[in-house]
Design an enzyme around this catalytic site. Sequence first.
Site, PDB file in Angstrom:
ATOM      1  CG  HIS A 110      -1.895  -1.102   1.282  1.00 29.37           C
ATOM      2  ND1 HIS A 110      -2.614  -1.420   2.402  1.00 29.37           N
ATOM      3  CD2 HIS A 110      -2.271  -1.996   0.337  1.00 29.37           C
ATOM      4  CE1 HIS A 110      -3.402  -2.464   2.157  1.00 29.37           C
ATOM      5  NE2 HIS A 110      -3.196  -2.832   0.906  1.00 29.37           N
ATOM      6  CG  HIS A 123       1.098  -9.925   4.650  1.00 25.38           C
ATOM      7  ND1 HIS A 123       1.287 -10.205   5.982  1.00 25.38           N
ATOM      8  CD2 HIS A 123       0.718 -11.087   4.076  1.00 25.38           C
ATOM      9  CE1 HIS A 123       1.033 -11.480   6.202  1.00 25.38           C
ATOM     10  NE2 HIS A 123       0.678 -12.037   5.071  1.00 25.38           N
ATOM     11  CB  CYS A 124       0.498  -3.144   3.752  1.00 22.38           C
ATOM     12  SG  CYS A 124       0.235  -2.402   5.351  1.00 22.38           S
ATOM     13  CB  ALA A 125      -0.094  -6.754  -0.388  1.00 18.47           C
TER      14      ALA A 125
END
Length: 734
Positions: free
Chosen positions: A448, A690-692
Amino acid sequence: MSRADHQPQIGPVERPWREIGEYNRVCGRTVGIVLALEDSTTPLVVQFDDPDEKPVVCAPEQGGAPVPRPVQRFEGKAAVNIVLEACQKAQMTEVFVVADQKIAEAVSQAVYSTKHVNRGSDYQVLSIDKRVLLDQTRKAANFKMFDVPFGVLELARGLSNTVPAGYDNVVIVSADNVRVTADHIYEVCLDAFEHPEVEAVSSWIEKLRRPPYVFSREFLEGLEERGFTSPGTNGRDRDVPRIAVLDHVFGEEKLAANPVSKWIPEAFLSGCSMTALEAVQVAKQALAHPDETKPLDGPDKMLVDIAKDVLVSRVAYNAQDDIAWADEFARRCKLDFPLLNDQEHAGKLVYMDTAATSQRLGTALQAQRDFDEHGNANVYRGAYELSAHSTSEFGEARAKLERFIGASEDEIVFTANTTGSINLVAQAWGEWSIGEGDCIVVSVADHHSAMLPFVMLAQRKGAQVHYVPYGSDGRVDLEAYRASLEKRPKLVCIAHVGNVFGIEAPVKEMAAAAHEVGARVLVDAAQSFAHTRIDVRDLGADWVAFSAHKAYGPMGIGALWISPDAFGEMDPLGGGGGTVSHVGIGSYYLRPNVQQYEMGTPPVSQAVGWAAAIDYIESLGMDAISRHDAVLMRYLIEGLHRIDGVDIMGDHSAADGETGLVSFTLRSLVPASLATFAGKLGVAMRSGGHCALPLHASMGLIGTGRLSFGVYTTLDDIDAALVTIEACRYVYEM
Ligand code: PMP
């Protein structure tokens, strides 16, 4: 009973309980209730949303007459009780509770006590041993517990897999706090599944726009038909939903066949007296000296038995010399990290979350502390010695970092972290260079932090963001990437190593192709910085962003390398002390170098600490670090393959490009449950998106579990992680 009979013939009613009762009356045979809890952090809450109106529980036998209840917000056990009571009144014959581990026990107690209370018993819930209670609960009640994944979308998926055959309908009663997700269900119904049943159900949902939702069995089966299957990423395609809901109910035979299964994970963990790493040590002893082994029982025995299996497989591993070398390397490194050697953690903690942040190196901490204690002064323009010293330390740190990544003098700006570096590009370059209709290329696997600055920039400017897909092998789809370049983007953002797949991207080739169409190239090196040699000129990028904290250095400092060409196209959006060479009334002269982006007092002691961490990496040698990563990764991947139900993200069979990071799912288990379980056994691993999130969504996943290691990761650590995952699988699935 025909399907038509199952169509909701009831109009909008005031309360869920009433609806259930009505539904029961109309259909005659409603057999399940599911309490949908949103996620593991949300307590079960039953809340009536109009405080002035008395909530009602419908008792069909009383002709649906409302039973007044005090207006209240019920949480935890009380909430369970009220729901159960309502269920009884609505003549539910079986209770499904979808809950997370944390409240499992409360639910179980409530079920049990409700039963007893209703039988007029004076039984005291709290006076009974937890395990016995759980056991008795399962025997006494028609009680099923499912592990709930995040959100109702997954709940729906899970139901398709787990609702026992023979039930015509499942009623999902969602407490009001899950109301938001009602819309999700609705969207799922409409968008994902063009099942005829959806029409009927959704129109009913539409009408009510509130729980409960009724899905017919056919509908639930439809969910399964419509592709909730694992794509399989490592050649082991499985025809199971990736994220299913677990059945914690252990029938009599299963109980008899496997005594372990009488524990739900919570009970198992509370019966465990050792961490996974300790179990590995005990197993080693037991294998070496079977006669001297002290007998174990319960969860400890199970953990040690699993550890023995893992160790026996270790012996069969065919790269013994390599792993002996890697293990020795890591053991020596481990001594350099204070947290891993302190009394609380040594021999107990397995730190497998280096991709989020590495452990801190002792010499880096010391250098930072020395500076703060004995060298602290602000940089630049101080005529006194301390300030001159501080300025020179700061300058040396910058120079060291520049050398480390093959940059020239004054090409590095210190920032707060990788995210800060990327935002600097989006602002100081993007603000002036991106205009309406321009294209920016990112990848769907980007963090992100590398995606959002450009999404926001595009929104501000009326530009387009194009997302390049990744294959299930964990590699960027190069064909799609080349096609995206035909849009003649102004900027391309490339993750050197992604934080979900952990596999190195062909940056050099991608950057060259981007330059050919005139795009500028930003490389996100957050995950590669500590694992692979970075030569900024060789990569051919215009900017490279990274952080110290993932490379054994301090938090609070990162850097951005800026190529001279890109520097010429940038202009700061902000100014202040440190950014200018001269200021007059209404005029200013920016420093002619990258320091024009360092506004105010810089993070000097962090830079000093980071420099010490770089010294350390250099002293180990990047080749040795990469070899350690590659060797142990191979071993870890092989171990994960042996665990039934593990599905590894990406193809890790290639010999190079490994950076000590692997993400995976464990069949039917919510990643957060695995990570919670692991944490209790002393294994620090990460779970979630995981910020994805776009990447996970593109693969139909809500999240994954992730193990990531650093130079201090030993063979025992990896074995302990494997033991944990196997134990988790065993406990949840038996
Ligand atoms: N990019 C990637 C690939 C990352 O893994 C991370 C951190 N998880 C970031 C960017 C952001 O790094 P930071 O939090 O240090 O800004």
